[in-house]
Design a protein around this motif. Structure first.
Motif, PDB file in Angstrom:
ATOM      1  N   VAL A 132       0.851  -1.186   0.000  1.00 49.61           N
ATOM      2  CA  VAL A 132       0.000   0.000   0.000  1.00 49.61           C
ATOM      3  C   VAL A 132       0.887   1.235   0.000  1.00 49.61           C
ATOM      4  CG1 VAL A 132      -1.807   1.281   1.222  1.00 49.61           C
ATOM      5  CG2 VAL A 132      -1.796  -1.232   1.280  1.00 49.61           C
ATOM      6  N   SER A 133       0.534   2.220  -0.817  1.00 46.89           N
ATOM      7  CA  SER A 133       1.324   3.441  -0.904  1.00 46.89           C
ATOM      8  C   SER A 133       0.438   4.667  -0.865  1.00 46.89           C
ATOM      9  CB  SER A 133       2.149   3.451  -2.195  1.00 46.89           C
ATOM     10  OG  SER A 133       2.766   4.711  -2.384  1.00 46.89           O
ATOM     11  N   ARG A 134       0.946   5.715  -0.240  1.00 43.04           N
ATOM     12  CA  ARG A 134       0.264   7.007  -0.287  1.00 43.04           C
ATOM     13  C   ARG A 134       0.455   7.646  -1.644  1.00 43.04           C
ATOM     14  NH1 ARG A 134       2.201  10.802   4.368  1.00 43.04           N
ATOM     15  NH2 ARG A 134       3.998  11.066   2.987  1.00 43.04           N
ATOM     16  N   SER A 135       1.484   7.207  -2.366  1.00 37.40           N
ATOM     17  CA  SER A 135       1.821   7.751  -3.670  1.00 37.40           C
ATOM     18  C   SER A 135       1.315   6.809  -4.769  1.00 37.40           C
ATOM     19  CB  SER A 135       3.335   7.952  -3.758  1.00 37.40           C
ATOM     20  OG  SER A 135       3.689   8.607  -4.955  1.00 37.40           O
ATOM     21  N   GLY A 136       1.885   6.945  -5.958  1.00 35.53           N
ATOM     22  CA  GLY A 136       1.439   6.149  -7.092  1.00 35.53           C
ATOM     23  C   GLY A 136       2.391   5.026  -7.427  1.00 35.53           C
TER      24      GLY A 136
ATOM     25  N   LEU B 152       4.360 -10.808 -10.910  1.00 35.08           N
ATOM     26  CA  LEU B 152       4.475 -11.546  -9.664  1.00 35.08           C
ATOM     27  C   LEU B 152       3.122 -11.890  -9.037  1.00 35.08           C
ATOM     28  CD1 LEU B 152       7.373  -9.519  -7.999  1.00 35.08           C
ATOM     29  CD2 LEU B 152       7.502 -11.883  -8.787  1.00 35.08           C
ATOM     30  N   GLY B 153       2.051 -11.265  -9.517  1.00 37.56           N
ATOM     31  CA  GLY B 153       0.762 -11.440  -8.872  1.00 37.56           C
ATOM     32  C   GLY B 153       0.690 -10.720  -7.540  1.00 37.56           C
ATOM     33  N   LEU B 154       1.436  -9.626  -7.433  1.00 40.18           N
ATOM     34  CA  LEU B 154       1.482  -8.852  -6.193  1.00 40.18           C
ATOM     35  C   LEU B 154       0.426  -7.756  -6.245  1.00 40.18           C
ATOM     36  CD1 LEU B 154       4.620  -7.812  -4.267  1.00 40.18           C
ATOM     37  CD2 LEU B 154       3.003  -6.020  -4.875  1.00 40.18           C
ATOM     38  N   CYS B 155      -0.271  -7.564  -5.151  1.00 39.45           N
ATOM     39  CA  CYS B 155      -1.319  -6.541  -5.071  1.00 39.45           C
ATOM     40  C   CYS B 155      -0.696  -5.202  -4.714  1.00 39.45           C
ATOM     41  CB  CYS B 155      -2.356  -6.932  -4.017  1.00 39.45           C
ATOM     42  SG  CYS B 155      -3.687  -5.728  -3.790  1.00 39.45           S
ATOM     43  N   THR B 156      -0.860  -4.217  -5.587  1.00 39.82           N
ATOM     44  CA  THR B 156      -0.361  -2.869  -5.316  1.00 39.82           C
ATOM     45  C   THR B 156      -1.537  -1.908  -5.226  1.00 39.82           C
ATOM     46  OG1 THR B 156      -0.028  -2.493  -7.694  1.00 39.82           O
ATOM     47  CG2 THR B 156       1.869  -3.231  -6.422  1.00 39.82           C
ATOM     48  N   ILE B 157      -1.605  -1.194  -4.104  1.00 40.64           N
ATOM     49  CA  ILE B 157      -2.666  -0.223  -3.859  1.00 40.64           C
ATOM     50  C   ILE B 157      -2.005   1.130  -3.654  1.00 40.64           C
ATOM     51  CG2 ILE B 157      -4.567   0.445  -2.342  1.00 40.64           C
ATOM     52  CD1 ILE B 157      -4.761  -2.564  -1.572  1.00 40.64           C
TER      53      ILE B 157
ATOM     54  N   ARG C  40      -2.157   5.727  -4.010  1.00 42.16           N
ATOM     55  CA  ARG C  40      -2.952   6.933  -3.776  1.00 42.16           C
ATOM     56  C   ARG C  40      -3.953   6.728  -2.638  1.00 42.16           C
ATOM     57  NH1 ARG C  40      -4.094   8.813 -10.075  1.00 42.16           N
ATOM     58  NH2 ARG C  40      -1.948   8.544 -10.787  1.00 42.16           N
ATOM     59  N   ALA C  41      -3.473   5.998  -1.618  1.00 45.11           N
ATOM     60  CA  ALA C  41      -4.354   5.623  -0.505  1.00 45.11           C
ATOM     61  C   ALA C  41      -4.353   6.715   0.560  1.00 45.11           C
ATOM     62  CB  ALA C  41      -3.895   4.299   0.087  1.00 45.11           C
ATOM     63  N   THR C  42      -5.369   7.538   0.542  1.00 40.29           N
ATOM     64  CA  THR C  42      -5.553   8.588   1.541  1.00 40.29           C
ATOM     65  C   THR C  42      -7.028   8.629   1.915  1.00 40.29           C
ATOM     66  OG1 THR C  42      -5.856  10.272  -0.176  1.00 40.29           O
ATOM     67  CG2 THR C  42      -3.636  10.007   0.721  1.00 40.29           C
ATOM     68  N   ASN C  43      -7.279   8.795   3.213  1.00 39.95           N
ATOM     69  CA  ASN C  43      -8.651   8.805   3.720  1.00 39.95           C
ATOM     70  C   ASN C  43      -9.373   7.542   3.224  1.00 39.95           C
ATOM     71  OD1 ASN C  43      -8.295  11.307   5.051  1.00 39.95           O
ATOM     72  ND2 ASN C  43      -8.598  12.384   3.117  1.00 39.95           N
ATOM     73  N   LYS C  44     -10.415   7.692   2.426  1.00 44.58           N
ATOM     74  CA  LYS C  44     -11.128   6.513   1.928  1.00 44.58           C
ATOM     75  C   LYS C  44     -10.945   6.316   0.436  1.00 44.58           C
ATOM     76  CE  LYS C  44     -14.558   6.149   5.582  1.00 44.58           C
ATOM     77  NZ  LYS C  44     -15.982   5.915   5.918  1.00 44.58           N
ATOM     78  N   ARG C  45     -10.000   7.009  -0.134  1.00 49.08           N
ATOM     79  CA  ARG C  45      -9.739   6.869  -1.563  1.00 49.08           C
ATOM     80  C   ARG C  45      -8.512   6.009  -1.801  1.00 49.08           C
ATOM     81  NH1 ARG C  45     -10.879  12.695  -4.523  1.00 49.08           N
ATOM     82  NH2 ARG C  45     -13.026  12.970  -3.772  1.00 49.08           N
ATOM     83  N   PHE C  46      -8.517   5.258  -2.874  1.00 48.73           N
ATOM     84  CA  PHE C  46      -7.360   4.454  -3.260  1.00 48.73           C
ATOM     85  C   PHE C  46      -7.565   3.966  -4.690  1.00 48.73           C
ATOM     86  CE2 PHE C  46     -10.421   1.457  -1.473  1.00 48.73           C
ATOM     87  CZ  PHE C  46     -10.435   0.438  -2.405  1.00 48.73           C
ATOM     88  N   LEU C  47      -6.485   3.494  -5.288  1.00 45.12           N
ATOM     89  CA  LEU C  47      -6.529   2.835  -6.584  1.00 45.12           C
ATOM     90  C   LEU C  47      -5.745   1.536  -6.479  1.00 45.12           C
ATOM     91  CD1 LEU C  47      -5.846   5.803  -9.056  1.00 45.12           C
ATOM     92  CD2 LEU C  47      -8.023   4.605  -8.700  1.00 45.12           C
ATOM     93  N   CYS C  48      -6.371   0.417  -6.827  1.00 45.62           N
ATOM     94  CA  CYS C  48      -5.685  -0.875  -6.839  1.00 45.62           C
ATOM     95  C   CYS C  48      -5.159  -1.087  -8.260  1.00 45.62           C
ATOM     96  CB  CYS C  48      -6.618  -1.999  -6.425  1.00 45.62           C
ATOM     97  SG  CYS C  48      -5.816  -3.608  -6.340  1.00 45.62           S
ATOM     98  N   PHE C  49      -3.836  -1.065  -8.420  1.00 43.17           N
ATOM     99  CA  PHE C  49      -3.230  -1.116  -9.749  1.00 43.17           C
ATOM    100  C   PHE C  49      -2.991  -2.534 -10.253  1.00 43.17           C
ATOM    101  CE2 PHE C  49      -1.860   3.002  -7.997  1.00 43.17           C
ATOM    102  CZ  PHE C  49      -2.270   3.842  -9.020  1.00 43.17           C
ATOM    103  N   SER C  50      -2.812  -3.471  -9.354  1.00 42.55           N
ATOM    104  CA  SER C  50      -2.563  -4.859  -9.750  1.00 42.55           C
ATOM    105  C   SER C  50      -2.992  -5.792  -8.628  1.00 42.55           C
ATOM    106  CB  SER C  50      -1.068  -5.074 -10.051  1.00 42.55           C
ATOM    107  OG  SER C  50      -0.295  -4.903  -8.871  1.00 42.55           O
ATOM    108  N   GLY C  51      -3.198  -7.057  -8.972  1.00 46.24           N
ATOM    109  CA  GLY C  51      -3.570  -8.049  -7.957  1.00 46.24           C
ATOM    110  C   GLY C  51      -4.878  -7.743  -7.272  1.00 46.24           C
ATOM    111  N   ALA C  52      -5.849  -7.230  -8.024  1.00 50.90           N
ATOM    112  CA  ALA C  52      -7.133  -6.856  -7.421  1.00 50.90           C
ATOM    113  C   ALA C  52      -7.872  -8.058  -6.825  1.00 50.90           C
ATOM    114  CB  ALA C  52      -8.015  -6.172  -8.466  1.00 50.90           C
ATOM    115  N   ASP C  53      -7.513  -9.263  -7.257  1.00 51.52           N
ATOM    116  CA  ASP C  53      -8.152 -10.459  -6.700  1.00 51.52           C
ATOM    117  C   ASP C  53      -7.796 -10.657  -5.227  1.00 51.52           C
ATOM    118  OD1 ASP C  53      -5.533 -10.917  -7.956  1.00 51.52           O
ATOM    119  OD2 ASP C  53      -5.746 -12.973  -7.228  1.00 51.52           O
TER     120      ASP C  53
END
Length: 282
Positions: free
Chosen positions: A229-233, A245-250, A252-265
């Motif tokens: 999880v990152s506050r940045s991109g 790798l099948g790694l989940c990257t999240i 722009r995570a601030t407050n209740k906003r975020f973007l899941c870029f990979s590994g959404a499963d």
């Protein structure tokens, strides 16, 4: 497990300086420390790291791990840090085979406070197998909130990166340094010193304030942590490696906003927790 001897050479994290504010007034403020730490392995100079100096021994141990120069914590006999000379002396039990060849090639990276890695950046990536793990949206919000409440050098002086390791919403360790690579390496060193059965990556989440570059994604995977999880991109190469790798990257995570870029499963969505959508006018 035979753990290495480590000194405890912690250094002050901040210093006070005078600055002039917007009214032309002299104002005393805190800024983060930054120190050069030259690492010697078996009396051979290896690299100089720019660091805050909070946990230098763990930083060096994690650096050796994430650079794949040592495969087990038991290979290291001791790490001795002396700030008077700005040096960390690493003594291994049996030496590091082919260290000259393995460290002869350096790859310049986007990392701050470090700036390079040894050897082929993508070497052995395909050998990494990440454990099955998921994270709920509620847990993600808990992580973001825990970081918001965390007392930090950043809040008092800015100009540093923070990284943390979570088990669910429980923060296990929080580290700040002048570079995000130093912070993740310090956490890698900390993990190696814990009981192996308690520090597997299957139930862990890595958090960073910095952007998710390829090096950060690879280091997290090497630590066996499948969710970041990152506050940045995220960068393009970071995204490509994470997908590989099948790694989940999240990001722009601030407050209740975020973007899941990979590994959404791996992310168990609970959109009702996000609140009402903001209305836009035409």
């Amino acid at each position: 497990m035979s753990l290495p001897f480590l000194t405890q050479a912690n250094a002050p994290l901040t210093c006070e300086v005078d600055a002039v504010n917007e009214y032309g007034e002299l104002h005393e403020t805190s800024i983060p420390a930054e120190r050069a730490l030259t690492v010697y392995v078996d009396k051979r100079e290896l690299v100089t790291l720019m660091t805050l100096g909070a946990h230098p021994e763990l930083l060096v141990l994690g650096f050796l791990r994430n650079q794949r120069l040592v495969q087990s914590v038991e290979e290291v006999e001791s790490i001795t840090v002396d700030w008077d000379v700005g040096a960390a002396a690493v003594k291994t039990r049996e030496g590091i085979s082919d260290i000259e060849a393995r460290t002869s090639r350096r790859v310049v990276t986007t990392g701050c406070g470090q700036g390079s890695v040894f050897g082929d950046l993508m070497a052995e990536v395909d050998k990494l197998v990440l454990p099955a793990a998921t994270l709920s949206q509620r847990q993600l919000y808990g992580i973001v909130n825990a970081i918001r409440l965390q007392e930090s050098t950043y809040k008092s002086s800015g100009s540093v990166h923070g990284c943390a390791l979570f088990r669910g919403e429980e923060m296990l360790v929080f580290v700040e340094d002048v570079g995000r690579h130093n912070a993740i390496d310090t956490i890698a060193g900390w993990m190696w010193l814990q009981e192996a059965q308690a520090m597997g990556g299957a139930d862990k989440v890595f958090y960073t304030t910095g952007r998710l570059t390829s090096e950060m994604v690879i280091k997290s995977a090497q630590m066996g942590v499948p969710i970041v999880v990152s506050r940045s991109g995220i960068t393009q190469m970071g995204h490509e490696v994470a997908q590989r790798l099948g790694l989940c990257t999240i990001g722009r995570a601030t407050n209740k906003r975020f973007l899941c870029f990979s590994g959404a499963d791996r992310l168990r969505l609970q959109p009702e927790l996000a609140g009402a959508r903001l209305q836009t006018t035409a």
